[in-house]
Design a protein around this motif. Sequence first.
Motif, mmCIF file in Angstrom:
data_model
loop_
_atom_site.group_PDB
_atom_site.id
_atom_site.type_symbol
_atom_site.label_atom_id
_atom_site.label_comp_id
_atom_site.label_asym_id
_atom_site.label_seq_id
_atom_site.Cartn_x
_atom_site.Cartn_y
_atom_site.Cartn_z
ATOM 1 N N SER A 247 0.827 -1.205 0.000
ATOM 2 C CA SER A 247 0.000 0.000 0.000
ATOM 3 C C SER A 247 0.861 1.255 0.000
ATOM 4 N N HIS A 248 0.299 2.327 -0.549
ATOM 5 C CA HIS A 248 1.034 3.577 -0.728
ATOM 6 C C HIS A 248 0.111 4.771 -0.514
ATOM 7 N N PHE A 249 0.698 5.877 -0.109
ATOM 8 C CA PHE A 249 0.047 7.179 -0.138
ATOM 9 C C PHE A 249 0.576 7.982 -1.322
ATOM 10 N N VAL A 250 -0.270 8.858 -1.857
ATOM 11 C CA VAL A 250 0.170 9.861 -2.822
ATOM 12 C C VAL A 250 -0.039 11.222 -2.171
ATOM 13 N N PHE A 251 1.073 11.873 -1.801
ATOM 14 C CA PHE A 251 1.016 13.175 -1.138
ATOM 15 C C PHE A 251 1.230 14.294 -2.147
ATOM 16 N N PRO A 252 0.609 15.451 -1.947
ATOM 17 C CA PRO A 252 1.007 16.635 -2.723
ATOM 18 C C PRO A 252 2.487 16.903 -2.486
ATOM 19 N N PHE A 253 3.153 17.410 -3.494
ATOM 20 C CA PHE A 253 4.590 17.638 -3.352
ATOM 21 C C PHE A 253 4.890 18.610 -2.218
ATOM 22 N N HIS A 254 4.021 19.604 -2.009
ATOM 23 C CA HIS A 254 4.301 20.572 -0.945
ATOM 24 C C HIS A 254 4.201 19.937 0.442
ATOM 25 N N ALA A 255 3.443 18.841 0.554
ATOM 26 C CA ALA A 255 3.330 18.172 1.850
ATOM 27 C C ALA A 255 4.559 17.317 2.151
ATOM 28 N N LEU A 256 5.093 16.672 1.116
ATOM 29 C CA LEU A 256 6.294 15.845 1.275
ATOM 30 C C LEU A 256 7.232 16.136 0.105
ATOM 31 N N PRO A 257 7.981 17.238 0.201
ATOM 32 C CA PRO A 257 8.812 17.676 -0.927
ATOM 33 C C PRO A 257 10.124 16.909 -1.006
ATOM 34 N N VAL A 258 10.213 15.966 -1.916
ATOM 35 C CA VAL A 258 11.462 15.245 -2.168
ATOM 36 C C VAL A 258 11.814 15.426 -3.643
ATOM 37 N N ALA A 259 12.861 16.177 -3.898
ATOM 38 C CA ALA A 259 13.277 16.418 -5.279
ATOM 39 C C ALA A 259 13.919 15.176 -5.883
ATOM 40 N N ARG A 260 14.515 14.358 -5.019
ATOM 41 C CA ARG A 260 15.038 13.054 -5.417
ATOM 42 C C ARG A 260 14.294 11.975 -4.636
ATOM 43 N N ALA A 261 14.294 10.772 -5.166
ATOM 44 C CA ALA A 261 13.720 9.657 -4.413
ATOM 45 C C ALA A 261 14.626 9.324 -3.242
ATOM 46 N N ILE A 262 14.056 8.682 -2.240
ATOM 47 C CA ILE A 262 14.851 8.287 -1.080
ATOM 48 C C ILE A 262 14.402 6.907 -0.603
ATOM 49 N N THR A 263 15.373 6.079 -0.294
ATOM 50 C CA THR A 263 15.126 4.767 0.297
ATOM 51 C C THR A 263 15.338 4.854 1.803
ATOM 52 N N LEU A 264 14.358 4.336 2.542
ATOM 53 C CA LEU A 264 14.400 4.400 4.001
ATOM 54 C C LEU A 264 14.109 3.019 4.574
ATOM 55 N N PHE A 265 14.344 2.871 5.855
ATOM 56 C CA PHE A 265 14.029 1.618 6.541
ATOM 57 C C PHE A 265 13.109 1.934 7.714
ATOM 58 N N HIS A 266 11.980 1.265 7.747
ATOM 59 C CA HIS A 266 10.996 1.584 8.775
ATOM 60 C C HIS A 266 11.632 1.469 10.163
ATOM 61 N N PRO A 267 11.405 2.449 11.037
ATOM 62 C CA PRO A 267 12.058 2.423 12.349
ATOM 63 C C PRO A 267 11.628 1.239 13.218
ATOM 64 N N ASP A 268 10.491 0.621 12.923
ATOM 65 C CA ASP A 268 10.016 -0.493 13.755
ATOM 66 C C ASP A 268 10.570 -1.840 13.330
ATOM 67 N N ASP A 269 10.558 -2.115 12.005
ATOM 68 C CA ASP A 269 10.938 -3.461 11.545
ATOM 69 C C ASP A 269 12.020 -3.460 10.469
ATOM 70 N N ARG A 270 12.544 -2.267 10.126
ATOM 71 C CA ARG A 270 13.631 -2.131 9.150
ATOM 72 C C ARG A 270 13.245 -2.580 7.749
ATOM 73 N N ARG A 271 11.940 -2.623 7.462
ATOM 74 C CA ARG A 271 11.533 -2.962 6.104
ATOM 75 C C ARG A 271 11.765 -1.762 5.182
ATOM 76 N N PRO A 272 12.270 -1.980 3.925
ATOM 77 C CA PRO A 272 12.527 -0.846 3.032
ATOM 78 C C PRO A 272 11.246 -0.090 2.668
ATOM 79 N N LEU A 273 11.377 1.227 2.625
ATOM 80 C CA LEU A 273 10.319 2.130 2.193
ATOM 81 C C LEU A 273 10.896 3.082 1.161
ATOM 82 N N PHE A 274 10.008 3.727 0.390
ATOM 83 C CA PHE A 274 10.450 4.688 -0.613
ATOM 84 C C PHE A 274 9.579 5.935 -0.535
ATOM 85 N N ALA A 275 10.203 7.067 -0.776
ATOM 86 C CA ALA A 275 9.480 8.296 -1.103
ATOM 87 C C ALA A 275 9.944 8.687 -2.498
#
Length: 516
Positions: A247-275
Motif C-alpha cells: 500500500s502507498h500514499f500519494v502526497f502533494p509535493f508541498h506536503a512531502l517535498p522530495v526532489a530526489r527519491a529516497i530509500t528508508l528503513f521503517h524504524p520499527d521493523d527495518r523494512r525498506p520504504l520509498f518516497a
Amino acid sequence: MWTEGWRSRFKAAAETHFDVLIIGGGISGAGIALEAARAGLRVALVEQNDFASGTSSWSSKLVHGGLRYLASGDWRLTRESVHERQRLMRDLPGLVEPLDFMLPVYAHDKPGRWALGAALGMYDLMAGKRYSHYMKPSTFGTHMPYLNSGDLKGGFVYRDAVTDDVGLTLRVLIEAHEYGALAANYVRADEFIFDNDKVVGARVTDSETGDAFTIQASSVVNATGPWSDKLRERVDGRPQLRPLRGSHFVFPFHALPVARAITLFHPDDRRPLFAIPWQGATVFGTTDLDHEQPMDEPSRMSAAESDYLIAAARHYFPSRDLCAADAFSAFAGVRPVVRGEPGASASEESRESAIDVEKGLITVTGGKLTTFRVTAHEVLERVADALGRRFTLNTKAPIVHAGTASAHTSLEVARGVRHGPAYAGMPAGQSDATRLGTTDYCLRELRFALTHEAVAHLDDLMLRRTRAGLLLCKGGLHQLPLIEPLVRDALGWNSAQWDREVERYLAHWQAVHAPA
C-alpha cells in the motif's frame, strides 16, 4: 489502437483459430502478447476488467534491479532486473525515466556504510555504469532538507528508474496491436474448452454487451496474476500463491517535498520504504503483508497500514507533521508471489516468476514489472512446445517503436512514446492544450484515450488512462465538469449515463482510494 466498433470486430475475429489465447491484461499478459505477435503468432488477449486494473496499476512505480534481492543473495534476479531496467530506460524515454535515489546512513544502522557501498558497487557493475557515490552529512542534507538529521552520518546516491505502470502496460499492448494481436477488456473467461483433457480455448462473455462467444486456440496462457490459482482450479491445479499487499500514499509535493527519491528503513521493523517524486506528487510506501481481503473486491489500504506508513513518514520527516488526511489518495496492490518455505516472512518470499503447465494451460505467476519481457520469452518457450514448432524471438529488438519524431518538448516526447505513433496523427482540437487540474495531462490525451484506448467507464479514464484520480484532490471531482462534454461526445453517453458513471466512479474512489 482500438477505435469505434472494436468490440464487434473482436467478436468476429474470435471465430478464427488462434495460436495463443492469453487470459489477463496486466503487464505479464501484455508482454506475452507483444512477443508472441512479434514472432508471427496469431494472438488474442482477454481481460475481465480493464487493462492493467489489477496488480499492474498499483505498483510502487519503480523499474528497478532490487537492492534487497541482492542483499538476500538473489544475484541472478538482481542482474536480470538491472539489465532490463537499462533496456527499458533506453527504449522508452519519457515513459521509463532514470531516477536517482538517496540512501541515508545513520549511526548504528545495519547494514552500515561499507556494506552498502559494496552492494551499490556491485549494482553498478551489473549495469555496466558507475552511478553511485557517497555524500557527507552536510551535502546529503542540502539535497534532502526535511530529512531527520539526528545521527545522520551521510549517505549514498544510486540510480534506478520510475514509470507509470499503467502507461507501460498500455504501451506494450498498443505495440502488440501493431503486430496484429487482438486484445479486449471487460471480456471474462467463463470456462475452458477441452479436447482430450487438454485446454484448447475458452468460452468468454463481454460484460459490456452481454455477448458470449468462443475463442479457440492451440495454446492458452493464464496470466491473471493474483487470480491465477482460481483458473488453475479448473485444471485441478493445487494453490501455490501467497498474495501479498503493498500500500502507498500519494502526497502533494508541498506536503512531502522530495526532489530526489529516497530509500528508508521503517524504524520499527527495518523494512525498506520509498518516497518517490512522481508526476508532480510524492508516492510514499510500501507495505508487504498477507492480503486477506476478498480477491473479488478491489484491494485497499487498511487502517493498520496507514498507521504504519504515517509513523515512518513522521519519523523521517518530523517537520512535515504528516497525517493521512494530507494525502491526495491511497492505493494498494496485490503481488502474485509464489509461496516459498513455510514460516517465511512476506518480505523473504522470492519475486521470481514461475511457469506451470497443467492439462495444456500455461500459467505464469510471480515475477516483477521490470522483467516482464524476460518472463514473456520464458512463457513462449512453453507455447512453442504446445504448438509443436519453434519460432524466433528477437531478443535485441527495441521493446516498442519510437514515438513521434516531430515533438519539440520533453513532455511531447513522453506523450508520443506513451501513446504510440497514432497519437501524433490525431487531428487537432480546439482545447487540446488545456490541462486537467494541476496534472500534466492535457485534453488532447483524454481525447486520444477515449477514441483509441478502449475506455469503457469513467474510472478507466481517471485512474488508468490518466492517473488524475490519484493526483488531484477528491479524485479530480472538480475537473469532471470540464471533461463531461469530451467524454459524452466520444462515448455517446447521454446525461443520465454520465451521472451514473460519475456516481459509480466517486463511490469507488471513496471506498478504495480516499486516504484514511
